[in-house]
Structures are given as C-alpha cells and as structure tokens.
Design an enzyme around this catalytic site. Structure first.
Site, mmCIF file in Angstrom:
data_model
loop_
_atom_site.group_PDB
_atom_site.id
_atom_site.type_symbol
_atom_site.label_atom_id
_atom_site.label_comp_id
_atom_site.label_asym_id
_atom_site.label_seq_id
_atom_site.Cartn_x
_atom_site.Cartn_y
_atom_site.Cartn_z
ATOM 1 N N ARG A 91 18.674 92.933 -21.167
ATOM 2 C CA ARG A 91 19.254 91.607 -20.976
ATOM 3 C C ARG A 91 18.196 90.503 -21.013
ATOM 4 O O ARG A 91 17.301 90.471 -20.170
ATOM 5 C CB ARG A 91 19.916 91.619 -19.591
ATOM 6 C CG ARG A 91 20.570 90.355 -19.194
ATOM 7 C CD ARG A 91 21.040 90.440 -17.743
ATOM 8 N NE ARG A 91 21.657 89.198 -17.385
ATOM 9 C CZ ARG A 91 21.675 88.686 -16.174
ATOM 10 N NH1 ARG A 91 21.128 89.338 -15.165
ATOM 11 N NH2 ARG A 91 22.252 87.543 -15.952
ATOM 12 N N PRO A 111 25.393 91.199 -9.938
ATOM 13 C CA PRO A 111 25.981 91.520 -11.242
ATOM 14 C C PRO A 111 25.022 91.352 -12.416
ATOM 15 O O PRO A 111 24.183 90.451 -12.425
ATOM 16 C CB PRO A 111 27.140 90.513 -11.366
ATOM 17 C CG PRO A 111 26.814 89.423 -10.412
ATOM 18 C CD PRO A 111 26.055 90.064 -9.294
ATOM 19 N N TYR A 152 14.163 87.755 -17.952
ATOM 20 C CA TYR A 152 14.178 88.784 -16.910
ATOM 21 C C TYR A 152 13.146 89.895 -17.103
ATOM 22 O O TYR A 152 13.048 90.787 -16.270
ATOM 23 C CB TYR A 152 15.592 89.390 -16.814
ATOM 24 C CG TYR A 152 16.643 88.336 -16.553
ATOM 25 C CD1 TYR A 152 16.548 87.506 -15.430
ATOM 26 C CD2 TYR A 152 17.706 88.136 -17.429
ATOM 27 C CE1 TYR A 152 17.491 86.513 -15.191
ATOM 28 C CE2 TYR A 152 18.655 87.148 -17.193
ATOM 29 C CZ TYR A 152 18.541 86.339 -16.077
ATOM 30 O OH TYR A 152 19.467 85.350 -15.835
ATOM 31 N N ASP A 159 28.623 84.377 3.547
ATOM 32 C CA ASP A 159 29.222 84.551 4.867
ATOM 33 C C ASP A 159 29.007 85.967 5.394
ATOM 34 O O ASP A 159 28.810 86.168 6.595
ATOM 35 C CB ASP A 159 30.722 84.248 4.818
ATOM 36 C CG ASP A 159 31.016 82.745 4.761
ATOM 37 O OD1 ASP A 159 30.082 81.936 4.923
ATOM 38 O OD2 ASP A 159 32.196 82.382 4.551
ATOM 39 N N HIS A 208 14.702 86.186 -7.113
ATOM 40 C CA HIS A 208 15.157 86.010 -8.498
ATOM 41 C C HIS A 208 14.013 86.344 -9.424
ATOM 42 O O HIS A 208 12.874 85.916 -9.190
ATOM 43 C CB HIS A 208 15.606 84.564 -8.756
ATOM 44 C CG HIS A 208 16.716 84.146 -7.855
ATOM 45 N ND1 HIS A 208 18.007 84.559 -8.043
ATOM 46 C CD2 HIS A 208 16.713 83.410 -6.718
ATOM 47 C CE1 HIS A 208 18.762 84.076 -7.075
ATOM 48 N NE2 HIS A 208 17.996 83.383 -6.246
ATOM 49 N N LEU A 209 14.322 87.062 -10.468
ATOM 50 C CA LEU A 209 13.292 87.387 -11.465
ATOM 51 C C LEU A 209 12.814 86.125 -12.177
ATOM 52 O O LEU A 209 11.619 85.922 -12.375
ATOM 53 C CB LEU A 209 13.879 88.361 -12.491
ATOM 54 C CG LEU A 209 14.192 89.752 -11.924
ATOM 55 C CD1 LEU A 209 15.356 90.378 -12.676
ATOM 56 C CD2 LEU A 209 12.978 90.641 -11.978
ATOM 57 N N ARG A 225 22.062 76.510 -12.108
ATOM 58 C CA ARG A 225 21.340 77.567 -11.379
ATOM 59 C C ARG A 225 20.468 77.003 -10.257
ATOM 60 O O ARG A 225 19.843 77.762 -9.513
ATOM 61 C CB ARG A 225 20.446 78.364 -12.340
ATOM 62 C CG ARG A 225 21.217 79.147 -13.373
ATOM 63 C CD ARG A 225 20.293 80.018 -14.226
ATOM 64 N NE ARG A 225 20.932 80.316 -15.484
ATOM 65 C CZ ARG A 225 21.795 81.324 -15.685
ATOM 66 N NH1 ARG A 225 22.087 82.155 -14.712
ATOM 67 N NH2 ARG A 225 22.354 81.511 -16.856
ATOM 68 N N ASN A 283 18.939 90.111 -4.570
ATOM 69 C CA ASN A 283 19.050 89.244 -5.738
ATOM 70 C C ASN A 283 20.545 89.124 -6.009
ATOM 71 O O ASN A 283 21.147 90.018 -6.606
ATOM 72 C CB ASN A 283 18.321 89.828 -6.950
ATOM 73 C CG ASN A 283 18.394 88.889 -8.151
ATOM 74 O OD1 ASN A 283 19.170 87.924 -8.147
ATOM 75 N ND2 ASN A 283 17.602 89.183 -9.173
ATOM 76 N N HIS A 294 25.009 81.401 -7.214
ATOM 77 C CA HIS A 294 25.477 80.036 -7.479
ATOM 78 C C HIS A 294 26.971 79.858 -7.204
ATOM 79 O O HIS A 294 27.505 78.766 -7.406
ATOM 80 C CB HIS A 294 25.172 79.679 -8.942
ATOM 81 C CG HIS A 294 23.838 80.176 -9.408
ATOM 82 N ND1 HIS A 294 22.659 79.725 -8.866
ATOM 83 C CD2 HIS A 294 23.484 81.136 -10.315
ATOM 84 C CE1 HIS A 294 21.639 80.367 -9.443
ATOM 85 N NE2 HIS A 294 22.119 81.221 -10.322
HETATM 86 C C1 DQA Z 1 18.867 85.740 -11.482
HETATM 87 C C2 DQA Z 1 19.105 84.269 -11.842
HETATM 88 C C3 DQA Z 1 20.590 83.946 -11.867
HETATM 89 O O1 DQA Z 1 20.790 82.580 -12.201
HETATM 90 C C4 DQA Z 1 21.291 84.801 -12.908
HETATM 91 O O2 DQA Z 1 22.679 84.562 -12.889
HETATM 92 C C5 DQA Z 1 20.982 86.251 -12.773
HETATM 93 C C6 DQA Z 1 19.639 86.674 -12.383
HETATM 94 C C7 DQA Z 1 17.384 86.128 -11.583
HETATM 95 O O3 DQA Z 1 17.020 87.197 -11.106
HETATM 96 O O4 DQA Z 1 16.582 85.376 -12.173
HETATM 97 O O5 DQA Z 1 21.826 87.093 -13.063
HETATM 98 O O6 DQA Z 1 19.272 85.936 -10.128
#
Ligand code: DQA
Length: 155
Positions: free
Chosen positions: A23, A15, A28, A97, A110-111, A121, A84, A90
């Site tokens: 964003r 999401p 990011y 699952d 994760h970015l 996180r 990702n 979290h």
């Molecule tokens: C994320 C890190 C997550 O904590 C956050 O909710 C995201 C992006 C990242 O790519 O750094 O939506 O997965």
C-alpha cells in the site's frame, strides 16, 4: 499472552494496515505489518514484556478488543497500548470513547506525517487523550513507542 507476571503491551493496528508493503509505499514504506510486528516482538522479548498485536479493518472489532482489555480474562489485560487508528484517526469518536473508558495509557502512532498530507488528515480524535503522538517516522515510530512503553511500565 499474559500467562505470567510480565507487563503487557497491546498494539492495535487499524484499517488497511494489513496491506502494508503493498500500500502506497511512498507514504507507508516497504515493511509489511508482519515485519513491524516481528521487530516489536523481538524488542518486547528482550525486555521481558508480553506483546499482543491485533489488526482489524472493523471499528467494531477494534472497540471490542479494547472492551476485552477492561472486562476480559487475565490474558487480555494490558498495561500500555500503542495504536495506529489509521483512517479511524480522523473519523472515530467511538474508538476514542473506548480508549477513554478503559483508562489504559496509550501512544498514537502514524507511519506517515499526517500533518504533511491532506487537510482532512490533520485532525485526530485521539491526540488530545494520548500520552504522546509519533507521526512520520515510519516503522521506527512503533519501536520508539514500544521503548517508551517499556520504560514507563517498568517504573
Ligand atoms: C496512517 C495515516 C492515516 O491518515 C491513514 O488513513 C492510514 C495510516 C499512518 O500510519 O500514516 O491508514 O495512520
């Protein structure tokens, strides 16, 4: 689409990743999701790998896409997953699952460096069942994960 005998990699984006570019660029970066997908598609093409990419803001749709890997037609079968899970990292036992159920190896990307951010996180429902985790390397993290996938599935 796996319309041939090439190996396939599925990239799942969770999401709000559709908002990349707009964003919180401090976390990011400035690449859009389309930029990231096209960099990956180029790399995959050079390696003769089929690359499928799917983004959803819905936990249900992400889970369904994983079920399609297990149950679906040949064009949905994949050899490796790069995911990702975004905020679902979290929160989502259900998505974890689904990955456990389908038994396709995956790398968690994760970015941002989730361990350098808010405490909520720091816990991931995915890391202990992932082949590996890349966190904090921005868009390059996806390409590194793809290089790993390409090497692994070529063996
Ligand atoms: C994320 C890190 C997550 O904590 C956050 O909710 C995201 C992006 C990242 O790519 O750094 O939506 O997965």
């Amino acid at each position: 689409m796996a319309e041939n005998n090439f190996k396939s990699v599925l990239v799942l984006h969770g999401p709000n990743l559709n908002l990349l570019g707009l964003r919180e660029p401090n976390h990011y970066g400035n690449n859009t999701l389309a930029d990231i997908d096209s960099l990956m598609a180029k790399r995959a093409k050079e390696a003769n790998i089929n690359l499928q990419s799917f983004q959803s803001n819905s936990e249900v749709e992400l889970i369904q896409r994983l079920h399609d890997v297990a149950n679906g037609s040949a064009d949905k079968k994949v050899d490796f997953i790069i995911i990702n899970p975004a905020a679902f990292t979290h929160t989502s036992v259900a998505l974890r699952d689904a990955l456990s159920a389908i038994k396709v190896p995956f790398v968690e990307v994760h970015l941002s460096n989730i361990y350098a951010r808010e405490t909520f996180r720091h816990h991931s429902y995915f890391s202990d069942i992932a082949v590996g985790v890349i966190s904090g390397l921005g868009a390059q993290g996806y390409l590194l994960a793809l290089d790993y996938a390409i090497q692994t599935i070529a063996d």
